[in-house]
Write a protein that holds these residues in place. Structure first.
Motif, short mmCIF file in Angstrom:
data_model
loop_
_atom_site.label_atom_id
_atom_site.label_comp_id
_atom_site.label_asym_id
_atom_site.label_seq_id
_atom_site.Cartn_x
_atom_site.Cartn_y
_atom_site.Cartn_z
N PHE A 108 0.85 -1.19 0.00
CA PHE A 108 0.00 0.00 0.00
C PHE A 108 0.88 1.25 0.00
N PRO A 109 0.36 2.36 -0.53
CA PRO A 109 1.22 3.54 -0.80
C PRO A 109 1.67 4.33 0.42
N THR A 110 0.98 4.20 1.56
CA THR A 110 1.37 4.99 2.73
C THR A 110 1.81 4.08 3.87
N PRO A 111 2.73 4.53 4.71
CA PRO A 111 3.22 3.68 5.81
C PRO A 111 2.11 3.23 6.76
N ASP A 112 1.16 4.12 7.07
CA ASP A 112 0.12 3.76 8.02
C ASP A 112 -0.80 2.69 7.45
N ARG A 113 -1.15 2.83 6.18
CA ARG A 113 -1.99 1.81 5.54
C ARG A 113 -1.25 0.48 5.43
N GLN A 114 0.05 0.53 5.14
CA GLN A 114 0.83 -0.69 5.04
C GLN A 114 0.94 -1.36 6.41
N ARG A 115 1.14 -0.55 7.44
CA ARG A 115 1.22 -1.11 8.80
C ARG A 115 -0.08 -1.82 9.17
N ALA A 116 -1.23 -1.18 8.88
CA ALA A 116 -2.53 -1.78 9.19
C ALA A 116 -2.74 -3.08 8.41
N HIS A 117 -2.30 -3.10 7.16
CA HIS A 117 -2.44 -4.31 6.35
C HIS A 117 -1.58 -5.45 6.90
N VAL A 118 -0.34 -5.14 7.27
CA VAL A 118 0.54 -6.17 7.83
C VAL A 118 -0.05 -6.72 9.12
N GLU A 119 -0.63 -5.86 9.93
CA GLU A 119 -1.27 -6.32 11.17
C GLU A 119 -2.41 -7.29 10.87
N ARG A 120 -3.23 -6.95 9.88
CA ARG A 120 -4.32 -7.86 9.52
C ARG A 120 -3.78 -9.18 8.97
N PHE A 121 -2.74 -9.09 8.13
CA PHE A 121 -2.14 -10.30 7.56
C PHE A 121 -1.61 -11.23 8.65
N LEU A 122 -0.85 -10.67 9.60
CA LEU A 122 -0.25 -11.50 10.65
C LEU A 122 -1.32 -12.06 11.59
N ASN A 123 -2.37 -11.32 11.84
CA ASN A 123 -3.44 -11.84 12.70
C ASN A 123 -4.19 -12.97 12.00
N ARG A 124 -4.33 -12.90 10.68
CA ARG A 124 -4.97 -13.99 9.95
C ARG A 124 -4.11 -15.25 10.00
N VAL A 125 -2.80 -15.07 9.92
CA VAL A 125 -1.90 -16.21 10.06
C VAL A 125 -1.95 -16.73 11.49
N GLY A 126 -1.97 -15.80 12.45
CA GLY A 126 -1.89 -16.19 13.86
C GLY A 126 -3.09 -16.92 14.40
N LYS A 127 -4.23 -16.80 13.74
CA LYS A 127 -5.42 -17.49 14.25
C LYS A 127 -5.60 -18.90 13.68
N ARG A 128 -4.65 -19.32 12.81
CA ARG A 128 -4.73 -20.65 12.22
C ARG A 128 -3.64 -21.55 12.77
N GLU A 129 -4.03 -22.51 13.56
CA GLU A 129 -3.07 -23.39 14.22
C GLU A 129 -2.26 -24.18 13.20
N VAL A 130 -2.90 -24.57 12.10
CA VAL A 130 -2.19 -25.36 11.10
C VAL A 130 -1.04 -24.58 10.48
N LEU A 131 -1.17 -23.26 10.38
CA LEU A 131 -0.08 -22.43 9.86
C LEU A 131 0.98 -22.18 10.93
N LEU A 132 0.54 -21.99 12.17
CA LEU A 132 1.50 -21.72 13.25
C LEU A 132 2.43 -22.90 13.51
N LYS A 133 2.02 -24.08 13.10
CA LYS A 133 2.86 -25.26 13.31
C LYS A 133 3.98 -25.40 12.27
N LEU A 134 3.89 -24.63 11.19
CA LEU A 134 4.94 -24.70 10.17
C LEU A 134 6.25 -24.15 10.72
N PRO A 135 7.38 -24.81 10.45
CA PRO A 135 8.68 -24.36 11.00
C PRO A 135 9.02 -22.92 10.65
N ASP A 136 8.76 -22.50 9.41
CA ASP A 136 9.11 -21.14 9.00
C ASP A 136 8.26 -20.10 9.74
N VAL A 137 7.02 -20.46 10.04
CA VAL A 137 6.14 -19.54 10.77
C VAL A 137 6.60 -19.44 12.22
#
Length: 375
Positions: A62-91
């Motif tokens: 996204f073009p602005t730092p604040d919008r990018q920060r908010a997007h990254v927060e949403r992305f990481l929370n979507r990853v964080g709520k899925r146990e099957v993803l959290l079990k992956l070694p890279d995660v």
């Protein structure tokens, strides 16, 4: 297992973590990690690599730092709520303090021609493969699958239409603000009212901030949902490919059985000894029947997984995200309008009442008269 995330800065990102219960290797209380955008890109590439049968959340720019920060927060929370993803070694490694994270993701060497499917294959519709088996297959409901196809395409169109309408609204608000600014400038040049220029400047700043917040809390979420579309289609196409293979094995099985029946018909009814050809046909039929059972089991397992994943995406990633974005959008609207009202009331408290009394409306084409001047 669940991981909640709060991001407070943009590239490098300051990420506040809280695990419930804690991940292996990460302490139970809130922790803070610092990650670059390159590390995020690497994480996303690993999710796509090691979870090809899951609907992985998109990572956008996204073009602005604040919008990018908010997007990254949403992305990481979507990853964080899925146990099957959290079990992956890279995660696990990404969310572990003091971990070494590669700064660049290695792109696969294979050349992807999936984008040509709608062009070179007539059985694709807007990125979704269309396949109807001739014969009925156990575990496959063609009408139900057709409804799911239509639902995905309809949802895609709705998100795109909503995004376009919202962009039009933002453009209209921007043009209206510019027009008001032009009129305001002419107005302020003609009269002298204490603190009025400052008031208009404050109101303009609030209006610009309002549009920025509207875009950040709603349009960006719509952009994310639009980016989900090819990921959802890829999962559905994988199920359709498996169905096509399942149908192919079914046809081979039927041909083998027809061949066996024809061979048996040539054996005299009084003969108790089967010919070598009949024995070979029977053995081949047995192998293909076993293969059909295996394909049926694989298809049913994949079909069940696909339906579960689509249901989870629809209710958790899509509906919940849009509902939250709409609530935040309305809250932002109300907060910004309240802030404007407060600014106006504060200005009115400091207005010279004698000057206010000199302001009156007339029925003339230029109705506003201030201190004898007509506007």
């Amino acid at each position: 297992m669940r991981l909640s995330v709060r991001v407070t800065s943009s590239d490098p990102y300051t990420i506040h973590l809280h695990q419930t219960p804690p991940l292996s290797g990460v302490h139970a209380g809130p922790s803070i990690i610092i990650r670059t955008h390159s590390a995020l890109t690497y994480l996303h590439s690993k999710l796509l690599e090691h979870a090809p049968d899951l609907i992985v959340p998109p990572l956008l720019q996204f073009p602005t730092p604040d919008r990018q920060r908010a997007h990254v927060e949403r992305f990481l929370n979507r990853v964080g709520k899925r146990e099957v993803l959290l079990k992956l070694p890279d995660v696990k490694n990404f969310f572990t303090e003091n971990a070494q994270i590669p700064e660049e993701s290695k792109k696969p060497n294979r050349f992807n021609l999936e984008f040509l499917n709608p062009i070179i294959k007539p059985h694709y519709e807007k990125g979704l493969r269309l396949f109807r088996p001739v014969d009925a297959l156990d575990g496959h409901d063609q009408e139900d699958w057709d409804r799911r196809h239509a639902q995905v395409l309809r949802s895609e169109q709705q998100v795109q239409a909503l995004s376009e309408a919202f962009r039009d609204m933002v453009d209209a608000e921007t043009k209206l603000t510019q027009a008001i600014d032009n009129c305001t400038s002419q107005f302020l040049e003609a009269i002298e009212i204490p603190d009025l220029p400052e008031l208009f400047e404050n109101l303009r700043g609030l209006a610009e901030g309002q549009v920025e917040k509207q875009v950040m809390v709603f349009l960006d979420v719509l952009s994310e949902q639009d980016a989900y579309s090819p990921i959802v289609k890829k999962l559905m196409n994988s199920r359709t490919e498996m169905l096509a293979h399942y149908a192919s094995v079914g046809r081979k099985t039927q041909k083998s059985r027809d061949k066996l029946a024809k061979a048996r018909s040539k054996i005299p009814s009084f003969t108790n000894v089967q010919s070598a050809q009949l024995e070979r046909a029977a053995a081949e039929d047995q192998k293909i029947a076993e293969k059909l059972d295996e394909e049926r089991a694989r298809f049913l397992n994949h079909h069940s997984h696909t339906i579960t994943e689509l249901f989870r995406y629809q209710h958790e990633d899509k509906d919940a995200a849009l509902e939250k974005a709409m609530d935040e959008f309305v809250s932002t609207q109300l907060a910004c309008e309240e802030a404007k009202e407060i600014k106006v009331l504060e200005w009115l408290k400091g207005v010279d009442m004698e000057m206010v009394e000199k302001m009156k409306w007339t029925g003339s084409p230029s109705p506003l008269i201030i201190s004898g001047k007509r506007f």
